[in-house]
Design a protein around this motif. Structure first.
Motif, PDB file in Angstrom:
ATOM      1  N   LYS A  45       0.808  -1.221   0.000  1.00 17.21           N
ATOM      2  CA  LYS A  45       0.000   0.000   0.000  1.00 17.21           C
ATOM      3  C   LYS A  45       0.842   1.272   0.000  1.00 17.21           C
ATOM      4  O   LYS A  45       1.628   1.475  -0.911  1.00 17.21           O
ATOM      5  CB  LYS A  45      -0.992  -0.029   1.157  1.00 17.21           C
ATOM      6  N   LYS A  46       0.688   2.132   1.005  1.00 15.72           N
ATOM      7  CA  LYS A  46       1.348   3.444   1.015  1.00 15.72           C
ATOM      8  C   LYS A  46       2.868   3.328   1.032  1.00 15.72           C
ATOM      9  O   LYS A  46       3.564   4.125   0.403  1.00 15.72           O
ATOM     10  CB  LYS A  46       0.878   4.264   2.217  1.00 15.72           C
ATOM     11  N   ILE A  47       3.398   2.372   1.747  1.00 15.88           N
ATOM     12  CA  ILE A  47       4.853   2.182   1.779  1.00 15.88           C
ATOM     13  C   ILE A  47       5.349   1.779   0.397  1.00 15.88           C
ATOM     14  O   ILE A  47       6.385   2.255  -0.063  1.00 15.88           O
ATOM     15  CB  ILE A  47       5.248   1.139   2.841  1.00 15.88           C
ATOM     16  N   ALA A  48       4.610   0.919  -0.297  1.00 18.16           N
ATOM     17  CA  ALA A  48       4.980   0.517  -1.655  1.00 18.16           C
ATOM     18  C   ALA A  48       4.995   1.722  -2.579  1.00 18.16           C
ATOM     19  O   ALA A  48       5.924   1.902  -3.383  1.00 18.16           O
ATOM     20  CB  ALA A  48       4.017  -0.544  -2.183  1.00 18.16           C
ATOM     21  N   ASP A  49       3.983   2.574  -2.477  1.00 16.59           N
ATOM     22  CA  ASP A  49       3.924   3.781  -3.313  1.00 16.59           C
ATOM     23  C   ASP A  49       5.124   4.685  -3.063  1.00 16.59           C
ATOM     24  O   ASP A  49       5.743   5.191  -3.997  1.00 16.59           O
ATOM     25  CB  ASP A  49       2.633   4.570  -3.028  1.00 16.59           C
ATOM     26  N   SER A  50       5.472   4.900  -1.791  1.00 18.70           N
ATOM     27  CA  SER A  50       6.579   5.802  -1.490  1.00 18.70           C
ATOM     28  C   SER A  50       7.922   5.204  -1.914  1.00 18.70           C
ATOM     29  O   SER A  50       8.812   5.929  -2.355  1.00 18.70           O
ATOM     30  CB  SER A  50       6.592   6.191  -0.010  1.00 18.70           C
ATOM     31  N   ILE A  51       8.074   3.886  -1.816  1.00 14.06           N
ATOM     32  CA  ILE A  51       9.315   3.257  -2.278  1.00 14.06           C
ATOM     33  C   ILE A  51       9.468   3.450  -3.784  1.00 14.06           C
ATOM     34  O   ILE A  51      10.544   3.805  -4.266  1.00 14.06           O
ATOM     35  CB  ILE A  51       9.350   1.762  -1.883  1.00 14.06           C
ATOM     36  N   ILE A  52       8.393   3.251  -4.530  1.00 13.01           N
ATOM     37  CA  ILE A  52       8.450   3.442  -5.985  1.00 13.01           C
ATOM     38  C   ILE A  52       8.840   4.877  -6.322  1.00 13.01           C
ATOM     39  O   ILE A  52       9.623   5.119  -7.237  1.00 13.01           O
ATOM     40  CB  ILE A  52       7.086   3.093  -6.633  1.00 13.01           C
ATOM     41  N   ASN A  53       8.310   5.848  -5.582  1.00 13.05           N
ATOM     42  CA  ASN A  53       8.550   7.259  -5.888  1.00 13.05           C
ATOM     43  C   ASN A  53       9.867   7.802  -5.353  1.00 13.05           C
ATOM     44  O   ASN A  53      10.386   8.775  -5.895  1.00 13.05           O
ATOM     45  CB  ASN A  53       7.403   8.115  -5.335  1.00 13.05           C
ATOM     46  N   GLU A  54      10.428   7.213  -4.285  1.00 15.90           N
ATOM     47  CA  GLU A  54      11.573   7.824  -3.615  1.00 15.90           C
ATOM     48  C   GLU A  54      12.855   7.002  -3.614  1.00 15.90           C
ATOM     49  O   GLU A  54      13.934   7.562  -3.499  1.00 15.90           O
ATOM     50  CB  GLU A  54      11.207   8.123  -2.155  1.00 15.90           C
ATOM     51  N   VAL A  55      12.768   5.689  -3.704  1.00 17.55           N
ATOM     52  CA  VAL A  55      13.941   4.836  -3.549  1.00 17.55           C
ATOM     53  C   VAL A  55      14.482   4.420  -4.911  1.00 17.55           C
ATOM     54  O   VAL A  55      13.722   4.032  -5.793  1.00 17.55           O
ATOM     55  CB  VAL A  55      13.588   3.579  -2.710  1.00 17.55           C
ATOM     56  N   THR A  56      15.802   4.515  -5.065  1.00 22.52           N
ATOM     57  CA  THR A  56      16.448   4.084  -6.299  1.00 22.52           C
ATOM     58  C   THR A  56      17.576   3.116  -5.961  1.00 22.52           C
ATOM     59  O   THR A  56      18.053   3.073  -4.821  1.00 22.52           O
ATOM     60  CB  THR A  56      17.026   5.268  -7.097  1.00 22.52           C
ATOM     61  N   GLU A  57      17.991   2.361  -6.946  1.00 24.72           N
ATOM     62  CA  GLU A  57      19.101   1.434  -6.751  1.00 24.72           C
ATOM     63  C   GLU A  57      20.326   2.215  -6.314  1.00 24.72           C
ATOM     64  O   GLU A  57      20.611   3.288  -6.827  1.00 24.72           O
ATOM     65  CB  GLU A  57      19.373   0.663  -8.034  1.00 24.72           C
ATOM     66  N   GLY A  58      21.037   1.681  -5.331  1.00 24.26           N
ATOM     67  CA  GLY A  58      22.222   2.340  -4.794  1.00 24.26           C
ATOM     68  C   GLY A  58      21.970   3.113  -3.522  1.00 24.26           C
ATOM     69  O   GLY A  58      22.911   3.446  -2.802  1.00 24.26           O
ATOM     70  N   ASP A  59      20.706   3.432  -3.221  1.00 23.35           N
ATOM     71  CA  ASP A  59      20.385   4.113  -1.961  1.00 23.35           C
ATOM     72  C   ASP A  59      20.716   3.201  -0.788  1.00 23.35           C
ATOM     73  O   ASP A  59      20.577   1.981  -0.866  1.00 23.35           O
ATOM     74  CB  ASP A  59      18.900   4.468  -1.885  1.00 23.35           C
ATOM     75  N   VAL A  60      21.129   3.797   0.319  1.00 29.27           N
ATOM     76  CA  VAL A  60      21.336   3.058   1.561  1.00 29.27           C
ATOM     77  C   VAL A  60      20.100   3.279   2.423  1.00 29.27           C
ATOM     78  O   VAL A  60      19.707   4.416   2.671  1.00 29.27           O
ATOM     79  CB  VAL A  60      22.613   3.521   2.290  1.00 29.27           C
ATOM     80  N   LEU A  61      19.496   2.174   2.849  1.00 28.99           N
ATOM     81  CA  LEU A  61      18.263   2.243   3.630  1.00 28.99           C
ATOM     82  C   LEU A  61      18.456   1.637   5.006  1.00 28.99           C
ATOM     83  O   LEU A  61      19.185   0.661   5.171  1.00 28.99           O
ATOM     84  CB  LEU A  61      17.142   1.453   2.953  1.00 28.99           C
ATOM     85  N   ASN A  62      17.788   2.246   5.972  1.00 25.37           N
ATOM     86  CA  ASN A  62      17.526   1.619   7.269  1.00 25.37           C
ATOM     87  C   ASN A  62      16.085   1.149   7.175  1.00 25.37           C
ATOM     88  O   ASN A  62      15.185   1.968   6.969  1.00 25.37           O
ATOM     89  CB  ASN A  62      17.646   2.619   8.417  1.00 25.37           C
ATOM     90  N   VAL A  63      15.846  -0.142   7.308  1.00 22.70           N
ATOM     91  CA  VAL A  63      14.520  -0.704   7.116  1.00 22.70           C
ATOM     92  C   VAL A  63      14.053  -1.364   8.400  1.00 22.70           C
ATOM     93  O   VAL A  63      14.798  -2.132   9.014  1.00 22.70           O
ATOM     94  CB  VAL A  63      14.549  -1.760   5.975  1.00 22.70           C
ATOM     95  N   LEU A  64      12.841  -1.041   8.820  1.00 26.50           N
ATOM     96  CA  LEU A  64      12.192  -1.757   9.915  1.00 26.50           C
ATOM     97  C   LEU A  64      11.179  -2.693   9.288  1.00 26.50           C
ATOM     98  O   LEU A  64      10.426  -2.291   8.393  1.00 26.50           O
ATOM     99  CB  LEU A  64      11.500  -0.793  10.867  1.00 26.50           C
ATOM    100  N   PHE A  65      11.180  -3.961   9.734  1.00 26.31           N
ATOM    101  CA  PHE A  65      10.319  -4.943   9.087  1.00 26.31           C
ATOM    102  C   PHE A  65       9.805  -5.964  10.084  1.00 26.31           C
ATOM    103  O   PHE A  65      10.322  -6.109  11.190  1.00 26.31           O
ATOM    104  CB  PHE A  65      11.076  -5.660   7.954  1.00 26.31           C
TER     105      PHE A  65
END
Length: 108
Positions: A45-65
């Motif tokens: 849902k909303k997290i998927a939408d924001s990942i598509i719009n903001e995250v690109t290959e090579g970004d460093v992420l801190n992810v809570l899951f």
């Protein structure tokens, strides 16, 4: 129970849309360290939408899951489900998204 993962984005999949406004995206994160791992995660849902719009290959992420597990025809499956992430640039996070906890009816 939540878990945390930090790593570089290797792949961001395409946004998949299902009935009832259900959306999903897969992403692969490579962990840091001598024995790095490639972890496939999914977001809804909303997290998927924001990942598509903001995250690109090579970004460093801190992810809570969360880990989600199920059984189907005698086989067991585990999914890594992202509920919050931060994009890091240097040591300063530049973006943060949080999806409120809600009960979902998954289409599968």
């Amino acid at each position: 129970m939540g878990y945390e993962l930090k790593g570089k984005v290797v792949e961001v999949g395409e946004l998949k849309e299902f009935k009832n406004d259900f959306r999903k995206v897969d992403l692969v994160i490579q962990t840091e360290g001598e024995y790095s791992q490639f972890i496939k995660c999914e977001a809804f849902k909303k997290i998927a939408d924001s990942i598509i719009n903001e995250v690109t290959e090579g970004d460093v992420l801190n992810v809570l899951f969360d880990l989600k597990g199920n059984e189907y025809n005698g086989k067991y499956y585990t999914n890594v489900v992202v509920y919050k992430y931060e994009i890091e640039q240097g040591s300063t996070p530049v973006s943060q998204k949080v999806e409120p906890a809600e009960q979902e009816d998954l289409p599968f």
